[in-house]
Design an enzyme around this catalytic site. Structure first.
Site, PDB file in Angstrom:
ATOM      1  N   ASP A  50      21.812 105.134  86.286  1.00  0.00           N
ATOM      2  CA  ASP A  50      21.566 105.466  87.456  1.00  0.00           C
ATOM      3  C   ASP A  50      20.026 105.434  87.792  1.00  0.00           C
ATOM      4  O   ASP A  50      19.352 105.519  86.796  1.00  0.00           O
ATOM      5  CB  ASP A  50      22.231 106.794  88.026  1.00  0.00           C
ATOM      6  CG  ASP A  50      22.715 106.649  89.145  1.00  0.00           C
ATOM      7  OD1 ASP A  50      23.969 106.548  89.688  1.00  0.00           O
ATOM      8  OD2 ASP A  50      21.924 106.507  90.234  1.00  0.00           O
ATOM      9  N   ASP A  76      17.250 101.306  86.397  1.00  0.00           N
ATOM     10  CA  ASP A  76      17.100 100.539  88.091  1.00  0.00           C
ATOM     11  C   ASP A  76      17.911  99.093  87.599  1.00  0.00           C
ATOM     12  O   ASP A  76      17.151  98.443  87.282  1.00  0.00           O
ATOM     13  CB  ASP A  76      15.819 100.222  88.690  1.00  0.00           C
ATOM     14  CG  ASP A  76      15.824  99.860  89.951  1.00  0.00           C
ATOM     15  OD1 ASP A  76      16.743  99.227  90.417  1.00  0.00           O
ATOM     16  OD2 ASP A  76      14.822 100.082  90.724  1.00  0.00           O
ATOM     17  N   ASN A 103      29.380  98.941  89.357  1.00  0.00           N
ATOM     18  CA  ASN A 103      29.656  99.803  90.635  1.00  0.00           C
ATOM     19  C   ASN A 103      28.363 100.108  91.282  1.00  0.00           C
ATOM     20  O   ASN A 103      28.521 100.122  92.491  1.00  0.00           O
ATOM     21  CB  ASN A 103      30.127 101.315  90.076  1.00  0.00           C
ATOM     22  CG  ASN A 103      30.192 102.445  91.192  1.00  0.00           C
ATOM     23  OD1 ASN A 103      30.773 102.320  91.914  1.00  0.00           O
ATOM     24  ND2 ASN A 103      29.134 103.262  90.816  1.00  0.00           N
ATOM     25  N   TYR A 168      24.563  92.947 102.745  1.00  0.00           N
ATOM     26  CA  TYR A 168      25.428  93.591 101.958  1.00  0.00           C
ATOM     27  C   TYR A 168      26.948  92.808 102.009  1.00  0.00           C
ATOM     28  O   TYR A 168      27.434  92.676 100.902  1.00  0.00           O
ATOM     29  CB  TYR A 168      25.701  94.925 102.491  1.00  0.00           C
ATOM     30  CG  TYR A 168      26.836  95.786 101.796  1.00  0.00           C
ATOM     31  CD1 TYR A 168      26.294  96.710 100.531  1.00  0.00           C
ATOM     32  CD2 TYR A 168      28.045  96.147 102.334  1.00  0.00           C
ATOM     33  CE1 TYR A 168      27.489  97.337 100.104  1.00  0.00           C
ATOM     34  CE2 TYR A 168      29.019  96.927 101.661  1.00  0.00           C
ATOM     35  CZ  TYR A 168      28.684  97.695 100.868  1.00  0.00           C
ATOM     36  OH  TYR A 168      29.593  98.169  99.937  1.00  0.00           O
ATOM     37  N   LYS A 172      29.019  91.109  98.985  1.00  0.00           N
ATOM     38  CA  LYS A 172      30.387  91.350  98.467  1.00  0.00           C
ATOM     39  C   LYS A 172      31.260  90.501  98.590  1.00  0.00           C
ATOM     40  O   LYS A 172      32.184  90.499  97.688  1.00  0.00           O
ATOM     41  CB  LYS A 172      30.708  92.877  99.409  1.00  0.00           C
ATOM     42  CG  LYS A 172      29.918  94.073  99.150  1.00  0.00           C
ATOM     43  CD  LYS A 172      30.085  94.584  97.624  1.00  0.00           C
ATOM     44  CE  LYS A 172      29.416  95.692  97.402  1.00  0.00           C
ATOM     45  NZ  LYS A 172      29.469  96.465  96.098  1.00  0.00           N
ATOM     46  N   VAL A 201      35.590 105.303 101.418  1.00  0.00           N
ATOM     47  CA  VAL A 201      35.957 106.071 100.555  1.00  0.00           C
ATOM     48  C   VAL A 201      34.971 107.362 100.897  1.00  0.00           C
ATOM     49  O   VAL A 201      33.776 107.100 101.063  1.00  0.00           O
ATOM     50  CB  VAL A 201      35.415 105.870  99.108  1.00  0.00           C
ATOM     51  CG1 VAL A 201      35.682 106.735  98.167  1.00  0.00           C
ATOM     52  CG2 VAL A 201      36.266 104.360  98.744  1.00  0.00           C
ATOM     53  N   THR A 203      32.721 109.786 100.239  1.00  0.00           N
ATOM     54  CA  THR A 203      31.386 110.202  99.321  1.00  0.00           C
ATOM     55  C   THR A 203      30.335 110.909 100.088  1.00  0.00           C
ATOM     56  O   THR A 203      30.164 110.679 101.386  1.00  0.00           O
ATOM     57  CB  THR A 203      30.828 108.968  98.572  1.00  0.00           C
ATOM     58  OG1 THR A 203      30.412 108.008  99.575  1.00  0.00           O
ATOM     59  CG2 THR A 203      31.976 108.305  97.748  1.00  0.00           C
TER      60      THR A 203
END
Ligand SMILES: NC(=O)c1ccc[n+]([C@@H]2O[C@H](COP(=O)([O-])OP(=O)(O)OC[C@H]3O[C@@H](n4cnc5c(N)ncnc54)[C@H](O)[C@@H]3O)[C@@H](O)[C@H]2O)c1
Length: 260
Positions: A50, A76, A103, A168, A172, A201, A203
């Site tokens: 991360d 990264d 992920n 994005y 995807k 989700v 988060t």
């Protein structure tokens, strides 16, 4: 029967995940944190990467008493040299790689006018390119182990055609094609490749984008009441990573509460 909440549900334990060597990208917060926690709870050996050092060190501290405490390395994923050397480092520390969870991602909103050639490259690098190169990097270790499982994070967003996410959503969408291609090319080596398609989700980062009214709108669009939690996504990932899913490959698996 009462609908279970993420706190009350009695989660499955997969004997085949015990001592498995797992790498999770973007494991420091959000869904990734839930994945690290879920694999650690199965007795797996987890390494994660991360860019958020503070959050990631918090995850390591919180799970430090587990049979196998997770290992964090700063990396990264847009820096392919760093990605390659960090994955090699984790492979050595874990003693191999059986499972990769791609992920990491970033869903910053952007308009068509915001997109320059540089922004195009930056968005594709943070949301798409690393998934291929991380998979490529771990394939030799998986082949040596006699097989493995790769899980790529897609998104419901492009299926719905949400606004202000053109790059994005382009990434995807591509991830589903990438997943099917890798599954075909790696299947004979016993490596299964699937995509996870989450709905919305709950988060910490998503809370940034949605007002309580916006959240209520999402729930109204779902077939099920309630908000999807990282542990609900992790439950699907665990199944697909386990030997129970031995004949599952080349597909997209949804966890979206039936959002349309
Ligand atoms: N949360 C949702 O509702 C939702 C819905 C559909 C798909 N997804 C997908 O699920 C995955 C996880 O999403 P999330 O909501 O947990 O996101 P998040 O932003 O909460 O967490 C992503 C994690 O990845 C890390 N990260 C970001 N850029 C990175 C980089 N360049 N290198 C290394 N690490 C990096 C972040 O620091 C963070 O810890 C993503 O692929 C996302 O697109 C999420």
């Amino acid at each position: 029967m009462l609908q279970q909440t993420s706190e009350t549900v009695d989660r499955a334990v997969y004997p085949s995940l015990r001592d498995k060597r797992v790498i999770v990208t973007g494991g420091g917060s959000g869904i990734g944190e839930g994945l690290v926690e879920a694999f650690v709870a199965q007795g797996a050996k987890v390494g994660f990467i991360d860019i958020n050092d503070g959050a990631s060190e918090g995850v390591v501290a919180r799970l430090g008493d587990a049979d196998h405490a997770p290992i964090f390395r700063h990396c990264d994923v847009t820096d392919l040299d760093a990605l390659s050397s960090t994955l090699a480092d984790l492979e050595e520390l874990l003693g191999g790689v059986d499972i990769l969870v791609n992920n990491a991602g970033n869903d910053d909103r952007h308009t068509i006018d915001d997109v320059t050639p540089d922004y195009w490259a930056e968005r594709l690098n943070v949301n798409l390119r690393h998934q291929f190169f991380a998979a490529k990097a771990v394939v030799p270790a998986m082949k040596r182990a006699g097989g493995g499982a790769i899980l790529n994070f897609g998104s419901i967003s492009w299926h719905l055609g949400l606004p202000d996410l053109v790059l994005y959503q382009t990434c995807k969408a591509a991830i589903e094609g990438l997943t099917r291609s890798l599954a075909r090319d790696l299947g004979r080596a016993g490596i299964r490749v699937n995509a996870i398609v989450p709905g919305n989700v709950q988060t910490p980062r998503q809370e940034k984008w949605y007002t309580p009214e916006g959240e209520a709108e999402i729930v109204a669009g779902q077939c099920l009441d309630g908000r999807i939690q990282p542990s609900d996504v992790a439950a699907l990932v665990l199944f697909l990573a386990s030997d129970d899913a031995r004949m599952c490959t080349g597909h997209e698996y949804w966890v979206d509460a039936g959002w349309r």
